[in-house]
Design a protein around this motif. Sequence first.
Motif, short mmCIF file in Angstrom:
data_model
loop_
_atom_site.label_atom_id
_atom_site.label_comp_id
_atom_site.label_asym_id
_atom_site.label_seq_id
_atom_site.Cartn_x
_atom_site.Cartn_y
_atom_site.Cartn_z
N ILE A 59 14.56 0.62 -6.64
CA ILE A 59 15.01 -0.23 -5.55
C ILE A 59 15.71 -1.44 -6.15
N PRO A 60 16.96 -1.70 -5.73
CA PRO A 60 17.66 -2.89 -6.26
C PRO A 60 16.86 -4.16 -6.00
N GLY A 61 16.67 -4.97 -7.04
CA GLY A 61 15.91 -6.20 -6.93
C GLY A 61 14.50 -6.09 -7.48
N VAL A 62 14.01 -4.85 -7.70
CA VAL A 62 12.67 -4.66 -8.25
C VAL A 62 12.75 -4.75 -9.77
N ILE A 63 11.94 -5.63 -10.34
CA ILE A 63 11.92 -5.79 -11.79
C ILE A 63 10.80 -4.94 -12.39
N THR A 64 9.63 -4.97 -11.77
CA THR A 64 8.51 -4.19 -12.26
C THR A 64 7.58 -3.83 -11.11
N VAL A 65 6.85 -2.75 -11.27
CA VAL A 65 5.84 -2.31 -10.31
C VAL A 65 4.54 -2.12 -11.09
N THR A 66 3.47 -2.71 -10.60
CA THR A 66 2.18 -2.62 -11.27
C THR A 66 1.14 -2.07 -10.31
N LEU A 67 0.47 -1.01 -10.72
CA LEU A 67 -0.63 -0.46 -9.93
C LEU A 67 -1.86 -1.32 -10.20
N THR B 34 0.87 -1.17 0.00
CA THR B 34 0.00 0.00 0.00
C THR B 34 0.91 1.22 0.00
N VAL B 35 0.59 2.18 -0.85
CA VAL B 35 1.34 3.44 -0.92
C VAL B 35 0.36 4.58 -0.76
N GLU B 36 0.64 5.50 0.16
CA GLU B 36 -0.22 6.65 0.39
C GLU B 36 0.56 7.95 0.18
N ASP B 37 -0.16 8.99 -0.24
CA ASP B 37 0.44 10.32 -0.34
C ASP B 37 1.00 10.72 1.02
N THR B 38 2.10 11.44 1.02
CA THR B 38 2.64 12.02 2.24
C THR B 38 2.75 13.53 2.02
N SER B 39 3.16 14.24 3.03
CA SER B 39 3.33 15.69 2.88
C SER B 39 4.50 16.01 1.94
N GLU B 40 5.39 15.05 1.75
CA GLU B 40 6.58 15.26 0.92
C GLU B 40 6.42 14.76 -0.51
N ARG C 158 3.76 12.52 -3.52
CA ARG C 158 2.54 11.83 -3.94
C ARG C 158 2.81 10.33 -4.06
N ALA C 159 1.78 9.56 -3.89
CA ALA C 159 1.89 8.10 -4.03
C ALA C 159 2.39 7.72 -5.41
N SER C 160 1.94 8.41 -6.44
CA SER C 160 2.38 8.09 -7.81
C SER C 160 3.89 8.27 -7.96
N ASP C 161 4.46 9.28 -7.31
CA ASP C 161 5.91 9.47 -7.37
C ASP C 161 6.64 8.38 -6.58
N GLN C 162 6.06 7.97 -5.47
CA GLN C 162 6.66 6.89 -4.69
C GLN C 162 6.69 5.59 -5.50
N ILE C 163 5.61 5.33 -6.21
CA ILE C 163 5.55 4.13 -7.05
C ILE C 163 6.64 4.18 -8.11
N MET C 164 6.83 5.33 -8.72
CA MET C 164 7.89 5.47 -9.73
C MET C 164 9.27 5.25 -9.12
N GLU C 165 9.48 5.73 -7.89
CA GLU C 165 10.77 5.54 -7.23
C GLU C 165 11.01 4.09 -6.84
N MET C 166 9.96 3.31 -6.65
CA MET C 166 10.13 1.90 -6.31
C MET C 166 10.84 1.14 -7.42
N HIS C 167 10.73 1.63 -8.66
CA HIS C 167 11.45 1.00 -9.77
C HIS C 167 12.96 1.06 -9.56
#
Length: 78
Positions: free
Chosen positions: A50-58, A31-37, A39-48
């Motif tokens: 993370i070493p070991g992450v191949i893909t992220v799907t919403l 689960t990813v939620e917006d923070t004050s710093e 947006r969740a969409s930006d966090q999802i993009m940053e998850m790409h």
Amino acid sequence: MPDMTDQVMAAINATEGGEVHAHEDGRIVVTVEDTSEMRASDQIMEMHQIPGVITVTLTYHHFEELDENVDGSSPTKH
């Protein structure tokens, strides 16, 4: 990458707004939620990155307008 699941989950859990709920065979439910710093969409993009992450799907997105009376501030605009 299944052999890096523990490191990926630790990185996600260390991120404000990110929380791991389940994992199996290298797949992780998060689960990813917006923070004050950020947006969740930006966090999802940053998850790409993370070493070991191949893909992220919403899979599911939910949005509610914030109640102005909760903390006295105005709703977040997206």
